[in-house]
Design an enzyme around this catalytic site. Structure first.
Site, PDB file in Angstrom:
ATOM      1  N   TYR A   1      -4.830  -2.334  -0.324  1.00  0.00           N
ATOM      2  CA  TYR A   1      -4.215  -1.113   0.197  1.00  0.00           C
ATOM      3  C   TYR A   1      -5.343  -0.215   0.688  1.00  0.00           C
ATOM      4  O   TYR A   1      -5.587   0.865   0.169  1.00  0.00           O
ATOM      5  CB  TYR A   1      -3.378  -0.412  -0.880  1.00  0.00           C
TER       6      TYR A   1
HETATM    7  C1  LIG Z   1       4.276  -4.214   4.876  1.00  0.00           C
HETATM    8  C2  LIG Z   1       3.171  -4.661   3.958  1.00  0.00           C
HETATM    9  C3  LIG Z   1       3.487  -5.303   2.773  1.00  0.00           C
HETATM   10  C4  LIG Z   1       2.479  -5.728   1.906  1.00  0.00           C
HETATM   11  N1  LIG Z   1       2.819  -6.380   0.748  1.00  0.00           N
HETATM   12  C5  LIG Z   1       1.847  -6.820  -0.080  1.00  0.00           C
HETATM   13  C6  LIG Z   1       2.153  -7.522  -1.288  1.00  0.00           C
HETATM   14  O1  LIG Z   1       3.312  -7.760  -1.619  1.00  0.00           O
HETATM   15  N2  LIG Z   1       1.125  -7.931  -2.074  1.00  0.00           N
HETATM   16  C7  LIG Z   1      -0.187  -7.687  -1.744  1.00  0.00           C
HETATM   17  O2  LIG Z   1      -1.071  -8.072  -2.503  1.00  0.00           O
HETATM   18  N3  LIG Z   1      -0.495  -7.020  -0.619  1.00  0.00           N
HETATM   19  C8  LIG Z   1       0.474  -6.581   0.206  1.00  0.00           C
HETATM   20  N4  LIG Z   1       0.125  -5.900   1.348  1.00  0.00           N
HETATM   21  C9  LIG Z   1      -1.282  -5.644   1.639  1.00  0.00           C
HETATM   22  C10 LIG Z   1      -1.918  -6.851   2.310  1.00  0.00           C
HETATM   23  O3  LIG Z   1      -2.203  -7.831   1.331  1.00  0.00           O
HETATM   24  C11 LIG Z   1      -3.210  -6.445   2.994  1.00  0.00           C
HETATM   25  O4  LIG Z   1      -2.951  -5.519   4.008  1.00  0.00           O
HETATM   26  C12 LIG Z   1      -3.939  -7.661   3.569  1.00  0.00           C
HETATM   27  O5  LIG Z   1      -5.291  -7.351   3.780  1.00  0.00           O
HETATM   28  C13 LIG Z   1      -3.284  -8.123   4.844  1.00  0.00           C
HETATM   29  O6  LIG Z   1      -3.841  -9.313   5.310  1.00  0.00           O
HETATM   30  P1  LIG Z   1      -3.679  -9.654   6.849  1.00  0.00           P
HETATM   31  O7  LIG Z   1      -4.370 -10.930   7.093  1.00  0.00           O
HETATM   32  O8  LIG Z   1      -2.257  -9.507   7.258  1.00  0.00           O
HETATM   33  O9  LIG Z   1      -4.435  -8.416   7.467  1.00  0.00           O
HETATM   34  P2  LIG Z   1      -5.607  -8.240   8.559  1.00  0.00           P
HETATM   35  O10 LIG Z   1      -5.411  -6.848   9.055  1.00  0.00           O
HETATM   36  O11 LIG Z   1      -5.641  -9.340   9.535  1.00  0.00           O
HETATM   37  O12 LIG Z   1      -6.914  -8.323   7.659  1.00  0.00           O
HETATM   38  C14 LIG Z   1      -7.189  -7.446   6.589  1.00  0.00           C
HETATM   39  C15 LIG Z   1      -8.695  -7.396   6.329  1.00  0.00           C
HETATM   40  O13 LIG Z   1      -9.187  -8.691   6.003  1.00  0.00           O
HETATM   41  C16 LIG Z   1     -10.092  -9.147   6.995  1.00  0.00           C
HETATM   42  N5  LIG Z   1      -9.759 -10.545   7.271  1.00  0.00           N
HETATM   43  C17 LIG Z   1      -8.623 -11.013   7.845  1.00  0.00           C
HETATM   44  N6  LIG Z   1      -8.650 -12.336   7.921  1.00  0.00           N
HETATM   45  C18 LIG Z   1      -9.820 -12.742   7.381  1.00  0.00           C
HETATM   46  C19 LIG Z   1     -10.423 -14.019   7.194  1.00  0.00           C
HETATM   47  N7  LIG Z   1      -9.815 -15.127   7.592  1.00  0.00           N
HETATM   48  N8  LIG Z   1     -11.643 -14.075   6.618  1.00  0.00           N
HETATM   49  C20 LIG Z   1     -12.263 -12.942   6.225  1.00  0.00           C
HETATM   50  N9  LIG Z   1     -11.743 -11.713   6.380  1.00  0.00           N
HETATM   51  C21 LIG Z   1     -10.527 -11.605   6.956  1.00  0.00           C
HETATM   52  C22 LIG Z   1      -9.874  -8.244   8.184  1.00  0.00           C
HETATM   53  O14 LIG Z   1     -11.011  -8.149   9.004  1.00  0.00           O
HETATM   54  C23 LIG Z   1      -9.506  -6.939   7.532  1.00  0.00           C
HETATM   55  O15 LIG Z   1     -10.655  -6.283   7.078  1.00  0.00           O
HETATM   56  C24 LIG Z   1       1.124  -5.478   2.231  1.00  0.00           C
HETATM   57  C25 LIG Z   1       0.807  -4.829   3.431  1.00  0.00           C
HETATM   58  C26 LIG Z   1       1.810  -4.421   4.286  1.00  0.00           C
HETATM   59  C27 LIG Z   1       1.453  -3.713   5.561  1.00  0.00           C
END
Ligand SMILES: Cc1cc2nc3c(=O)[nH]c(=O)nc-3n(C[C@H](O)[C@H](O)[C@H](O)COP(=O)(O)OP(=O)(O)OC[C@H]3O[C@@H](n4cnc5c(N)ncnc54)[C@H](O)[C@@H]3O)c2cc1C
Ligand SMILES: *[C@@H]1O[C@H](CO)[C@@H](O)[C@H](O)[C@H]1NC(C)=O
Ligand SMILES: *[C@@H]1O[C@H](CO)[C@@H](O)[C@H](O)[C@H]1NC(C)=O
Ligand SMILES: *[C@@H]1O[C@H](CO)[C@@H](O)[C@H](O)[C@H]1NC(C)=O
Ligand SMILES: *[C@@H]1O[C@H](CO)[C@@H](O)[C@H](O)[C@H]1NC(C)=O
Ligand SMILES: *[C@@H]1O[C@H](CO)[C@@H](O)[C@H](O)[C@H]1NC(C)=O
Ligand SMILES: *[C@@H]1O[C@H](CO)[C@@H](O)[C@H](O)[C@H]1NC(C)=O
Length: 529
Positions: free
Chosen positions: A471
């Site tokens: 978060y």
């Molecule tokens: C609507 C919503 C619901 C959510 N529900 C939950 C939940 O139930 N449980 C929970 O734990 N979290 C939850 N989250 C939080 C979520 O886990 C984080 O936002 C997570 O970082 C999202 O991953 P992403 O790949 O979608 O995001 P991105 O925005 O793609 O990445 C997030 C971060 O990680 C980095 N990153 C992405 N991919 C990689 C990779 N392959 N290698 C290294 N770094 C990388 C990015 O550069 C960025 O800094 C929720 C978020 C939202 C918006």
């Protein structure tokens, strides 16, 4: 527009772009041409899909997974170009060329970052968007799977359900979260009281390091393997895929969701919930969401407490557990709904449970203006405290508080086992959320959420005031827009996210990426020890 390894078309591309777009920064001039030359020289097999700003699809690719509309404005800095790799070697090439040309890389999996860290930067940058790297290979017999970072949690659940009715994975309740960011930050969900975080269930990984090498668990070493399972995305390299241990689930699980209002004694229920939720059997999770609703039959506002549960067992057993532990909740027989585990995934994500599970493969998300913050609670909040919180919620009527109970397996795993430190002694986590629809209201909502957070200070963890790295919250201390926060600046928010694990993260970072190539506003700093 795609680059091609054919020299003739490459030359045409080179000439047309070289003269039309020059990006300036203080120190040097980079051209698309230089960068594309590098990409072309390093491309081994198929060409990498590349979107420069003049490509017709640049904008739609960029916006595809921007969830937070605050980062979808014309003034938000845009990437120099976007790469959407089709194979692992494309990611290697992207790293090698960005490093060579001193361009910052932002890696994006699902784009759910609260602060847009995967696709916004203040210095010239490219986005490596992993949405094409989304394969999931399930080995049901051995209860294992390899999942690529660009897959969503929903896609993972779908692929598991395709193979087995009695296997699952302890991942997010939200089904559009990207695996890459999610596991990088630890990752919790409805089964984490039974099985721990997603990071706790990773047994191998493939990642591209700062030198452009593909490493696995053995070649990266245990220090780096430890860091990538909860140390937050974007600091150590680009994780391509994860080998995960699947979790046994019974053929029938039971869910319920009930609302209780102030007039129905919600204060007492919430007070009692704090005492029992973390002590319930591991097979049971009882989420609590607090918000404002219209009082029935009156034009008055009231607080609504929504209790949502998943139980890894049948309704008969759950009824007994609830009667023994929380009779005050006053559940009826028809509150309990039995279903398959995969349907409970739909239920918990507020999707119709009778819809086809194909819905889990859709990646479309609700977009809005949004701000989130988090807290951890280690001492129950008194009834008086709760009443003051209600007053606050009712006056502001803007925020929702989602409470996730800890305990169970989470208490058995040592704080230093992975970078995710919020373990034994945690009663529950709070997520404060404000979402709104028009840009003009942004300041109002963000300020009120910040005030709410300040107001909560006496009720939540202290020294450090813990926060969940997934978060992302740039309010937690000084950050540096170009990702060059000093150790002492970073320690302020780093300790909130990682407690005593922060220094080990800095140690690993300094070893594997001494020049701080992989960085963002809140990345782990590299320092000379
Ligand atoms: C609507 C919503 C619901 C959510 N529900 C939950 C939940 O139930 N449980 C929970 O734990 N979290 C939850 N989250 C939080 C979520 O886990 C984080 O936002 C997570 O970082 C999202 O991953 P992403 O790949 O979608 O995001 P991105 O925005 O793609 O990445 C997030 C971060 O990680 C980095 N990153 C992405 N991919 C990689 C990779 N392959 N290698 C290294 N770094 C990388 C990015 O550069 C960025 O800094 C929720 C978020 C939202 C918006
Ligand atoms: C843009 O995307 C559409 C649909 O995916 C495709 O047909 C088209 O060729 C793309 N255009 C360019 C310039 O890449
Ligand atoms: C994002 O901004 C673009 C304009 O740049 C707009 O066309 C698009 O509709 C916006 N997306 C959403 C979901 O509002
Ligand atoms: C409460 O009722 C008002 C109208 O009386 C309506 O505009 C508002 O959306 C309702 N709020 C909620 C949370 O249901
Ligand atoms: C699912 O259930 C809802 C309400 O019970 C109903 O309106 C809807 O038609 C059902 N959908 C399907 C696909 O059966
Ligand atoms: C958690 O901490 C409590 C209190 O410090 C202790 O009694 C308990 O044994 C710990 N639980 C586990 C599983 O380590
Ligand atoms: C990063 O920003 C700081 C100021 O916040 C500045 O002093 C420093 O030179 C910048 N570094 C780079 C690499 O841009």
């Amino acid at each position: 527009m795609r680059t091609t390894t054919s020299f003739r078309s490459f030359l045409l591309l080179f000439v047309s772009i070289l003269f039309s777009f020059i990006i300036c920064s203080n120190a040097f001039v980079i051209t698309h041409g230089d960068f594309l030359t590098c990409i072309s020289l390093h491309s081994k097999t198929t060409s990498i899909p590349i979107y420069t700003p003049e490509n017709a699809n640049y904008t739609s690719i960029l916006q595809s997974t921007i969830l937070v509309l605050g980062f979808n404005s014309s003034t938000t800095p845009k990437p120099f170009l976007i790469l959407t790799p089709l194979e692992e070697s494309h990611v290697q090439t992207a790293v090698i060329c960005s490093r060579k040309h001193g361009i910052q890389i932002k890696v994006r999996s699902g784009g759910h970052d609260f602060e847009g860290l995967s696709y916004v930067s203040d210095i010239p940058f490219i986005i490596v968007d992993l949405s094409n790297l989304r394969e999931v290979n399930v080995d049901a017999e051995n209860k294992l799977a390899w999942v690529q970072s660009g897959a969503t949690t929903g896609e993972l659940y779908y692929k598991i359900a395709e193979k087995s009715n009695i296997l699952g994975f302890p991942a997010a309740t939200c089904t559009t979260v990207g695996i890459g960011g999610y596991i990088s930050g630890g990752g919790y969900g409805a089964m984490f009281r039974k099985y721990g975080t997603a990071g706790d269930n990773v047994i191998d990984a493939r990642m591209v390091d700062v030198h452009g090498r593909v490493l696995n668990r053995k070649s990266m070493g245990e220090g780096l393997f430890w860091a990538i399972r909860g140390g937050g995305g974007g600091s150590f390299g680009i994780v391509l895929s994860w080998k995960i241990r699947l979790a046994p689930v019974p053929p029938t699980v039971t869910v319920f969701r009930v609302d209780r209002f102030l007039a129905e004694g919600a204060t007492l229920l919430v007070h009692k919930w704090q005492d029992i939720a973390h002590r319930l059997p591991k097979e049971l999770i009882l989420f609590l969401s607090l918000g404002v609703a219209n009082a029935t039959a009156k034009d008055e506002k009231t607080v609504r407490a929504t209790f949502t549960s998943l139980f890894l067992g049948d309704a008969k057993k759950l009824k007994i557990v609830m009667k023994e532990t929380f009779p005050e909740l006053g559940l009826n027989n028809n509150d309990f709904i039995e279903m398959r585990w995969i349907q409970s995934i739909l239920f918990l994500d507020n999707l119709p449970t009778n819809s086809s599970i194909d819905i889990l493969r859709g990646r479309s998300t609700v977009k809005s203006y949004f701000k989130g913050k988090s807290d951890y609670v280690r001492q129950p909040i008194s009834q008086t405290g709760l009443e003051l919180i209600w007053e606050r919620l009712l006056n502001d009527e803007l925020a929702v508080m989602n409470l996730t109970p800890y305990g169970g397996r989470m208490s058995e795993i040592a704080e230093s086992e992975t970078p995710f430190p919020h373990r034994n002694g945690t009663l529950f986590k709070i997520l404060y959320v404000a979402a709104w629809n028009e840009v003009a209201s942004s300041e109002k909502y963000i300020n009120r959420l910040r005030k709410m957070y300040e107001f909560m200070t006496p009720y939540v963890s202290k020294s450090p005031r813990e926060a969940y790295v997934n978060y992302r919250d740039l309010d937690l201390g000084e950050t540096s827009k170009n990702g060059t926060a000093s150790y002492s600046q970073a320690k302020v928010w780093g300790t909130k996210y990682f407690k005593g694990n922060f220094d080990k993260l800095v140690y690993v970072k300094t070893k594997v990426d001494p020049d701080n190539f992989f960085r963002n506003e809140q990345s782990i700093p590299s320092i000379a020890f």
